[in-house]
Design a protein around this motif. Sequence first.
Motif, PDB file in Angstrom:
ATOM      1  N   ASP A 178       3.602   3.315   6.263  1.00  0.00           N
ATOM      2  CA  ASP A 178       4.357   3.697   5.068  1.00  0.00           C
ATOM      3  C   ASP A 178       5.864   3.512   5.234  1.00  0.00           C
ATOM      4  O   ASP A 178       6.620   3.622   4.264  1.00  0.00           O
ATOM      5  CB  ASP A 178       4.046   5.138   4.636  1.00  0.00           C
ATOM      6  N   GLY A 179       6.317   3.244   6.468  1.00  0.00           N
ATOM      7  CA  GLY A 179       7.726   2.975   6.692  1.00  0.00           C
ATOM      8  C   GLY A 179       8.629   4.168   6.509  1.00  0.00           C
ATOM      9  O   GLY A 179       9.837   4.007   6.297  1.00  0.00           O
ATOM     10  N   VAL A 180       8.090   5.369   6.607  1.00  0.00           N
ATOM     11  CA  VAL A 180       8.873   6.591   6.391  1.00  0.00           C
ATOM     12  C   VAL A 180       8.737   7.492   7.613  1.00  0.00           C
ATOM     13  O   VAL A 180       7.627   7.914   7.971  1.00  0.00           O
ATOM     14  CB  VAL A 180       8.410   7.350   5.132  1.00  0.00           C
ATOM     15  N   PHE A 181       9.850   7.781   8.256  1.00  0.00           N
ATOM     16  CA  PHE A 181       9.883   8.712   9.372  1.00  0.00           C
ATOM     17  C   PHE A 181      10.730   9.919   8.959  1.00  0.00           C
ATOM     18  O   PHE A 181      11.935   9.795   8.770  1.00  0.00           O
ATOM     19  CB  PHE A 181      10.497   8.062  10.617  1.00  0.00           C
ATOM     20  N   THR A 182      10.095  11.054   8.772  1.00  0.00           N
ATOM     21  CA  THR A 182      10.807  12.277   8.393  1.00  0.00           C
ATOM     22  C   THR A 182      10.546  13.350   9.444  1.00  0.00           C
ATOM     23  O   THR A 182       9.422  13.497   9.940  1.00  0.00           O
ATOM     24  CB  THR A 182      10.334  12.793   7.021  1.00  0.00           C
ATOM     25  N   PHE A 183      11.588  14.096   9.780  1.00  0.00           N
ATOM     26  CA  PHE A 183      11.490  15.157  10.767  1.00  0.00           C
ATOM     27  C   PHE A 183      12.068  16.445  10.175  1.00  0.00           C
ATOM     28  O   PHE A 183      13.021  16.397   9.395  1.00  0.00           O
ATOM     29  CB  PHE A 183      12.251  14.791  12.038  1.00  0.00           C
ATOM     30  N   PRO A 184      11.499  17.584  10.536  1.00  0.00           N
ATOM     31  CA  PRO A 184      12.049  18.856  10.053  1.00  0.00           C
ATOM     32  C   PRO A 184      13.494  19.032  10.504  1.00  0.00           C
ATOM     33  O   PRO A 184      13.845  18.713  11.639  1.00  0.00           O
ATOM     34  CB  PRO A 184      11.129  19.906  10.695  1.00  0.00           C
TER      35      PRO A 184
ATOM     36  N   MET B   7       0.858  -1.191   0.000  1.00  0.00           N
ATOM     37  CA  MET B   7       0.000   0.000   0.000  1.00  0.00           C
ATOM     38  C   MET B   7       0.890   1.235   0.000  1.00  0.00           C
ATOM     39  O   MET B   7       1.823   1.324   0.788  1.00  0.00           O
ATOM     40  CB  MET B   7      -0.907  -0.016   1.233  1.00  0.00           C
ATOM     41  N   SER B   8       0.636   2.176  -0.877  1.00  0.00           N
ATOM     42  CA  SER B   8       1.480   3.359  -0.992  1.00  0.00           C
ATOM     43  C   SER B   8       1.288   4.273   0.194  1.00  0.00           C
ATOM     44  O   SER B   8       0.255   4.217   0.870  1.00  0.00           O
ATOM     45  CB  SER B   8       1.138   4.113  -2.284  1.00  0.00           C
ATOM     46  N   PRO B   9       2.279   5.154   0.472  1.00  0.00           N
ATOM     47  CA  PRO B   9       2.159   6.062   1.614  1.00  0.00           C
ATOM     48  C   PRO B   9       0.933   6.952   1.534  1.00  0.00           C
ATOM     49  O   PRO B   9       0.317   7.234   2.546  1.00  0.00           O
ATOM     50  CB  PRO B   9       3.453   6.880   1.541  1.00  0.00           C
ATOM     51  N   THR B  10       0.560   7.354   0.310  1.00  0.00           N
ATOM     52  CA  THR B  10      -0.570   8.272   0.188  1.00  0.00           C
ATOM     53  C   THR B  10      -1.890   7.598   0.532  1.00  0.00           C
ATOM     54  O   THR B  10      -2.768   8.193   1.134  1.00  0.00           O
ATOM     55  CB  THR B  10      -0.636   8.832  -1.238  1.00  0.00           C
ATOM     56  N   THR B  11      -2.038   6.323   0.134  1.00  0.00           N
ATOM     57  CA  THR B  11      -3.296   5.632   0.420  1.00  0.00           C
ATOM     58  C   THR B  11      -3.273   4.914   1.762  1.00  0.00           C
ATOM     59  O   THR B  11      -4.306   4.726   2.384  1.00  0.00           O
ATOM     60  CB  THR B  11      -3.593   4.610  -0.689  1.00  0.00           C
ATOM     61  N   GLY B  12      -2.083   4.495   2.199  1.00  0.00           N
ATOM     62  CA  GLY B  12      -2.000   3.708   3.424  1.00  0.00           C
ATOM     63  C   GLY B  12      -1.972   4.521   4.689  1.00  0.00           C
ATOM     64  O   GLY B  12      -2.425   4.060   5.733  1.00  0.00           O
ATOM     65  N   SER B  13      -1.455   5.744   4.636  1.00  0.00           N
ATOM     66  CA  SER B  13      -1.274   6.513   5.869  1.00  0.00           C
ATOM     67  C   SER B  13      -1.949   7.883   5.855  1.00  0.00           C
ATOM     68  O   SER B  13      -2.035   8.515   6.905  1.00  0.00           O
ATOM     69  CB  SER B  13       0.220   6.712   6.132  1.00  0.00           C
TER      70      SER B  13
ATOM     71  N   LEU C 120       4.726  18.033  12.267  1.00  0.00           N
ATOM     72  CA  LEU C 120       4.690  16.732  11.601  1.00  0.00           C
ATOM     73  C   LEU C 120       3.310  16.407  11.048  1.00  0.00           C
ATOM     74  O   LEU C 120       3.181  15.668  10.069  1.00  0.00           O
ATOM     75  CB  LEU C 120       5.112  15.633  12.583  1.00  0.00           C
ATOM     76  N   VAL C 121       2.270  16.963  11.674  1.00  0.00           N
ATOM     77  CA  VAL C 121       0.898  16.671  11.283  1.00  0.00           C
ATOM     78  C   VAL C 121       0.294  17.804  10.451  1.00  0.00           C
ATOM     79  O   VAL C 121      -0.476  17.570   9.520  1.00  0.00           O
ATOM     80  CB  VAL C 121       0.036  16.398  12.535  1.00  0.00           C
ATOM     81  N   THR C 122       0.654  19.043  10.786  1.00  0.00           N
ATOM     82  CA  THR C 122       0.115  20.212  10.083  1.00  0.00           C
ATOM     83  C   THR C 122       1.115  20.634   9.014  1.00  0.00           C
ATOM     84  O   THR C 122       2.053  21.377   9.292  1.00  0.00           O
ATOM     85  CB  THR C 122      -0.130  21.362  11.072  1.00  0.00           C
ATOM     86  N   LYS C 123       0.910  20.161   7.785  1.00  0.00           N
ATOM     87  CA  LYS C 123       1.917  20.316   6.746  1.00  0.00           C
ATOM     88  C   LYS C 123       1.507  21.280   5.632  1.00  0.00           C
ATOM     89  O   LYS C 123       2.352  21.915   5.026  1.00  0.00           O
ATOM     90  CB  LYS C 123       2.241  18.947   6.130  1.00  0.00           C
ATOM     91  N   THR C 124       0.232  21.360   5.318  1.00  0.00           N
ATOM     92  CA  THR C 124      -0.195  22.150   4.166  1.00  0.00           C
ATOM     93  C   THR C 124      -0.704  23.518   4.601  1.00  0.00           C
ATOM     94  O   THR C 124      -1.044  23.742   5.774  1.00  0.00           O
ATOM     95  CB  THR C 124      -1.317  21.426   3.402  1.00  0.00           C
ATOM     96  N   GLU C 125      -0.764  24.432   3.644  1.00  0.00           N
ATOM     97  CA  GLU C 125      -1.274  25.769   3.928  1.00  0.00           C
ATOM     98  C   GLU C 125      -2.730  25.720   4.377  1.00  0.00           C
ATOM     99  O   GLU C 125      -3.149  26.477   5.258  1.00  0.00           O
ATOM    100  CB  GLU C 125      -1.139  26.633   2.674  1.00  0.00           C
ATOM    101  N   LYS C 126      -3.494  24.813   3.786  1.00  0.00           N
ATOM    102  CA  LYS C 126      -4.900  24.672   4.168  1.00  0.00           C
ATOM    103  C   LYS C 126      -5.032  24.217   5.621  1.00  0.00           C
ATOM    104  O   LYS C 126      -5.881  24.708   6.371  1.00  0.00           O
ATOM    105  CB  LYS C 126      -5.602  23.682   3.237  1.00  0.00           C
ATOM    106  N   GLN C 127      -4.169  23.294   6.037  1.00  0.00           N
ATOM    107  CA  GLN C 127      -4.215  22.816   7.417  1.00  0.00           C
ATOM    108  C   GLN C 127      -3.829  23.916   8.400  1.00  0.00           C
ATOM    109  O   GLN C 127      -4.410  24.016   9.485  1.00  0.00           O
ATOM    110  CB  GLN C 127      -3.301  21.608   7.578  1.00  0.00           C
ATOM    111  N   VAL C 128      -2.859  24.737   8.025  1.00  0.00           N
ATOM    112  CA  VAL C 128      -2.493  25.876   8.875  1.00  0.00           C
ATOM    113  C   VAL C 128      -3.669  26.833   9.002  1.00  0.00           C
ATOM    114  O   VAL C 128      -3.975  27.329  10.096  1.00  0.00           O
ATOM    115  CB  VAL C 128      -1.256  26.597   8.301  1.00  0.00           C
TER     116      VAL C 128
ATOM    117  N   ALA D 297       0.562   5.484  11.271  1.00  0.00           N
ATOM    118  CA  ALA D 297       0.718   5.923   9.882  1.00  0.00           C
ATOM    119  C   ALA D 297       2.162   5.774   9.418  1.00  0.00           C
ATOM    120  O   ALA D 297       2.426   5.346   8.289  1.00  0.00           O
ATOM    121  CB  ALA D 297       0.267   7.374   9.741  1.00  0.00           C
ATOM    122  N   ARG D 298       3.112   6.111  10.294  1.00  0.00           N
ATOM    123  CA  ARG D 298       4.528   5.981   9.909  1.00  0.00           C
ATOM    124  C   ARG D 298       4.933   4.513   9.781  1.00  0.00           C
ATOM    125  O   ARG D 298       5.742   4.159   8.909  1.00  0.00           O
ATOM    126  CB  ARG D 298       5.411   6.673  10.949  1.00  0.00           C
ATOM    127  N   LEU D 299       4.384   3.648  10.624  1.00  0.00           N
ATOM    128  CA  LEU D 299       4.685   2.222  10.510  1.00  0.00           C
ATOM    129  C   LEU D 299       4.087   1.645   9.230  1.00  0.00           C
ATOM    130  O   LEU D 299       4.663   0.722   8.623  1.00  0.00           O
ATOM    131  CB  LEU D 299       4.141   1.473  11.734  1.00  0.00           C
TER     132      LEU D 299
END
Length: 327
Positions: free
Chosen positions: A63-69, A1-7, A123-131, A59-61
């Motif tokens: 997609d298997g991707v952990f990214t931090f600013p 499952m891709s990160p976009t659909t899975g998480s 980490l959760v609030t990423k897009t301009e719309k979410q802000v 969600a990170r588990l």
Amino acid sequence: MSPTTGSAKLDRIAFYVLQAVLFFSPIFFIPSLSVPLQAGKSAILLYGIAIALIFWLIARLKDGVFTFPKTSLFAGAGILALAYSIAAILSPNHVASLSGQGFELGTLAFFLPSLILFALIPLVTKTEKQVFYSFTTLFVSFLIVGLFHIIRFIGGPGVLSFGLFTDITSNFLGKWNDLGIFFGLGALMSAVTLERATLSKLFKVLMYVVLVLSLFMLVAINFSPVWITIAVLSLIFFIYELSFGKRADGRVSGNLGARVPYHALAVLIISVIFAFFGGSISSVVASSLGTSQVEVRPSWSATLDVTAAAIKDHPVFGDGPNRFASE
């Protein structure tokens, strides 16, 4: 499952949980004298942070991707967490420093989740719309708290008391000066939003209402440290906008021709007036509203004396978190 659909769905749930925490934290209370106001607020904060963290981790588990600013703020938060933990472990009273009597703000049990919240927000609030949604959520809370007090100013302390708020200065936040800090944030955020964001007519009206309401409540409360803080921050923002903001012709430029940030200038002037000369005005407003009160707290010199004695007896980490009253 891709990160976009899975998480993505789990990330959205974590974002919605944080929105609920953001909205309910200022206004939540349990209408019972047996449950302290601070305990109810601390509970909704801690449970909300835990739920949001769980969904984000799942969600990170997935997609298997952990990214931090890549920012030194995260490293600084880690150093704070380590220092606070060591101080709590070395404290003469471990129970008071680790958890206290339950949901106390100065304990390690509250400080560590606060740092987790600090890390979760970017980490959760990423897009301009979410802000934008986050700002809207908080502004609605400002409106609710402000209208609550306006209604009580008009109708008296018996209106909307819920059996808890029996005094005119009783409020959702705790102490009367705590409410001043809250509306100080409201004044700054609304002024910055009016200067920096492209707003619809309805949202612009909302911003002006929040700004005026916040300034009125600040006058009624008249907590001088808040006025001074607002003056300093609005001055910094005013200088920044003049130097790096949009020019009068709409272009972003360097030093000359920048559009004057009138909202920040107005907040700056008002805060300077009330920080240094507003005592008489605020006393008249407080007397007419019946909000005159004195909050007893240690002076700066007394605070420094207590701190110096604690460090003398317990070098490096002091007497531990949540131990100031004992010292």
